[in-house]
Design a protein around this motif. Structure first.
Motif, mmCIF file in Angstrom:
data_model
loop_
_atom_site.group_PDB
_atom_site.id
_atom_site.type_symbol
_atom_site.label_atom_id
_atom_site.label_comp_id
_atom_site.label_asym_id
_atom_site.label_seq_id
_atom_site.Cartn_x
_atom_site.Cartn_y
_atom_site.Cartn_z
ATOM 1 N N LEU A 82 46.369 -41.557 -68.639
ATOM 2 C CA LEU A 82 45.952 -41.846 -70.013
ATOM 3 C C LEU A 82 45.126 -43.131 -70.094
ATOM 4 O O LEU A 82 44.115 -43.186 -70.785
ATOM 5 C CB LEU A 82 47.187 -41.970 -70.923
ATOM 6 N N VAL A 83 45.574 -44.155 -69.362
ATOM 7 C CA VAL A 83 44.889 -45.455 -69.446
ATOM 8 C C VAL A 83 43.516 -45.389 -68.798
ATOM 9 O O VAL A 83 42.546 -45.949 -69.322
ATOM 10 C CB VAL A 83 45.747 -46.571 -68.822
ATOM 11 N N ARG A 84 43.410 -44.704 -67.670
ATOM 12 C CA ARG A 84 42.082 -44.611 -67.025
ATOM 13 C C ARG A 84 41.080 -43.893 -67.926
ATOM 14 O O ARG A 84 39.903 -44.285 -67.992
ATOM 15 C CB ARG A 84 42.216 -43.906 -65.674
ATOM 16 N N LYS A 85 41.512 -42.875 -68.635
ATOM 17 C CA LYS A 85 40.626 -42.184 -69.578
ATOM 18 C C LYS A 85 40.205 -43.140 -70.695
ATOM 19 O O LYS A 85 39.045 -43.163 -71.119
ATOM 20 C CB LYS A 85 41.335 -40.963 -70.189
ATOM 21 N N LYS A 86 41.167 -43.929 -71.161
ATOM 22 C CA LYS A 86 40.895 -44.851 -72.265
ATOM 23 C C LYS A 86 39.956 -45.970 -71.819
ATOM 24 O O LYS A 86 39.055 -46.375 -72.562
ATOM 25 C CB LYS A 86 42.217 -45.427 -72.782
ATOM 26 N N ILE A 87 40.128 -46.471 -70.599
ATOM 27 C CA ILE A 87 39.230 -47.504 -70.057
ATOM 28 C C ILE A 87 37.799 -46.973 -70.018
ATOM 29 O O ILE A 87 36.850 -47.647 -70.422
ATOM 30 C CB ILE A 87 39.672 -47.948 -68.648
ATOM 31 N N SER A 88 37.650 -45.737 -69.542
ATOM 32 C CA SER A 88 36.326 -45.106 -69.456
ATOM 33 C C SER A 88 35.691 -44.970 -70.835
ATOM 34 O O SER A 88 34.519 -45.288 -71.040
ATOM 35 C CB SER A 88 36.466 -43.739 -68.791
ATOM 36 N N ASP A 89 36.486 -44.532 -71.803
ATOM 37 C CA ASP A 89 36.003 -44.318 -73.166
ATOM 38 C C ASP A 89 35.564 -45.644 -73.807
ATOM 39 O O ASP A 89 34.485 -45.740 -74.404
ATOM 40 C CB ASP A 89 37.117 -43.667 -73.998
ATOM 41 N N ILE A 90 36.388 -46.674 -73.661
ATOM 42 C CA ILE A 90 36.083 -47.987 -74.252
ATOM 43 C C ILE A 90 34.820 -48.568 -73.618
ATOM 44 O O ILE A 90 33.941 -49.101 -74.307
ATOM 45 C CB ILE A 90 37.281 -48.951 -74.078
ATOM 46 N N THR A 91 34.726 -48.448 -72.297
ATOM 47 C CA THR A 91 33.562 -48.986 -71.569
ATOM 48 C C THR A 91 32.273 -48.282 -71.992
ATOM 49 O O THR A 91 31.241 -48.929 -72.190
ATOM 50 C CB THR A 91 33.771 -48.835 -70.041
ATOM 51 N N LYS A 92 32.347 -46.952 -72.144
ATOM 52 C CA LYS A 92 31.154 -46.181 -72.537
ATOM 53 C C LYS A 92 30.630 -46.610 -73.900
ATOM 54 O O LYS A 92 29.437 -46.489 -74.180
ATOM 55 C CB LYS A 92 31.476 -44.681 -72.564
ATOM 56 N N ARG A 93 31.518 -47.093 -74.748
ATOM 57 C CA ARG A 93 31.111 -47.538 -76.087
ATOM 58 C C ARG A 93 30.684 -49.002 -76.091
ATOM 59 O O ARG A 93 30.490 -49.601 -77.159
ATOM 60 C CB ARG A 93 32.249 -47.306 -77.076
ATOM 61 N N GLY A 94 30.545 -49.592 -74.897
ATOM 62 C CA GLY A 94 30.051 -50.960 -74.803
ATOM 63 C C GLY A 94 31.067 -52.032 -75.141
ATOM 64 O O GLY A 94 30.704 -53.180 -75.407
ATOM 65 N N LYS A 95 32.334 -51.652 -75.139
ATOM 66 C CA LYS A 95 33.411 -52.598 -75.429
ATOM 67 C C LYS A 95 34.119 -52.983 -74.129
ATOM 68 O O LYS A 95 33.981 -52.304 -73.106
ATOM 69 C CB LYS A 95 34.425 -51.973 -76.389
ATOM 70 N N LEU A 96 34.920 -54.048 -74.199
ATOM 71 C CA LEU A 96 35.682 -54.497 -73.028
ATOM 72 C C LEU A 96 37.133 -54.041 -73.152
ATOM 73 O O LEU A 96 37.831 -54.428 -74.089
ATOM 74 C CB LEU A 96 35.643 -56.026 -72.923
#
Length: 320
Positions: A82-96
């Motif tokens: 779950l966390v790896r998916k969320k990291i990918s999603d947040i990063t794609k939106r230009g957030k940290l």
């Protein structure tokens, strides 16, 4: 060569001040927060897990909070996915992405390439253990695990029989305990990570933990636990959490309320000590001593130090 995604991890024992610090980090670095706490995933368990209140979020998105019913199991492998998916999603939106929490193995499983599913399996052996559990009870298998892998047994509740059997299966197939097998996993970080650890002089930390428990009781922890108790939520991973198991003993009529609260304080202090030991032994952490940070001016200095470390480590700029 693929560029690794940037990630901040904020860890530390309970009551050290992670919540306030995490919001400041998210605001300074355009971040979004992922809870790294194995118990904050549970709905209806807000006060006892010290879940951040909506007003405290200050507009910062938070993830992996309130995603499970208290009767459901939750594992490090599921957390990892779950966390790896969320990291990918947040990063794609230009957030940290910023992971905040105190459950060491869960956080470590995200940072490194732990392949939980790749540990050897033996269907026949697993089926035998399932039959033993049905006939003899879960405790028998948990006792077996304690004898060969006390570390895993201490982390896995006897009623989480799926994980107990998995740990026994790994030992049967490899001759290594689950803990040893995890230690042989690839230790190359998957992300460009800044791991920030908050610590504090022990006496002050313990004092803060005791005060936090008193505040939890004032805020209605007893009522929160009683509701779960009356709904028949028992023998579950969730209510083995500190803050719940102690008050369950009170509702069971085994101990007085005053004793349950004292047990809660003592168990919280012991857990904080275990958290610090785990993080120091298992993870590459940049520690910041927050002992003086209880004074507002000193706190701002510490926060500035943390910002500077992240800027240098991840080669990014804060907007402060």
């Amino acid at each position: 060569m693929t560029t690794k995604s940037k990630l901040v991890v904020l860890i530390g024992p309970t009551a050290v001040g992670k919540t306030d610090t995490s919001i400041k980090l998210a605001k300074a670095f355009n971040g979004e927060i992922i809870s790294g706490d194995s118990m904050q995933v549970y709905k209806y368990m807000d006060i006892g897990t010290a879940k951040i209140k909506p007003a405290e979020m200050d507009g910062i998105p938070h993830y992996l909070i309130d995603i499970k019913h208290p009767t459901e199991a939750f594992s490090a492998a599921e957390f990892q996915e779950l966390v790896r998916k969320k990291i990918s999603d947040i990063t794609k939106r230009g957030k940290l992405p910023i992971i905040v929490g105190g459950t060491g193995l869960y956080i470590q499983s995200v940072l490194y390439d732990y392949q939980f599913s790749e540990a050897p399996t033996n269907d026949e052996f697993r089926k035998q253990l399932e039959e033993v559990a049905d006939k003899e009870g879960n405790l028998l298998l948990h006792n077996q695990l304690s004898q060969i892998d006390s570390n895993s047994a201490a982390k896995i509740h006897p009623n989480n029989i799926r994980r107990v059997i998995r740990a026994l299966e790994i030992y049967h197939c490899t001759g290594k305990t689950m803990s040893e097998w995890q230690d042989t996993q690839e230790q190359e970080p998957l992300y460009d990570t800044a791991v920030i650890g908050l610590t504090m002089e022990r006496e002050l930390l313990y004092e803060r933990i005791n005060k936090r428990v008193d505040l939890m009781m004032e805020e209605g922890l007893l009522k929160e636990v009683e509701k779960l108790y009356q709904q028949g939520v028992r023998n579950c991973q969730s209510v083995q959490a500190i803050g719940y198991k102690e008050l369950y003993e009170y509702f069971d009529g085994k101990i007085a309320l005053s004793e349950a609260v004292e047990n809660l304080k003592q168990n919280s202090r012991r857990y904080a000590k275990r958290q610090l030991t785990w993080f120091r032994n298992k993870m590459d952490v940049q520690w910041f001593d927050m002992t003086t940070a209880v004074v507002p001016n000193e706190r701002e200095k510490k926060i500035t130090e943390i910002f500077s470390y992240i800027e240098g480590k991840l080669k990014i700029k804060s907007n402060t």
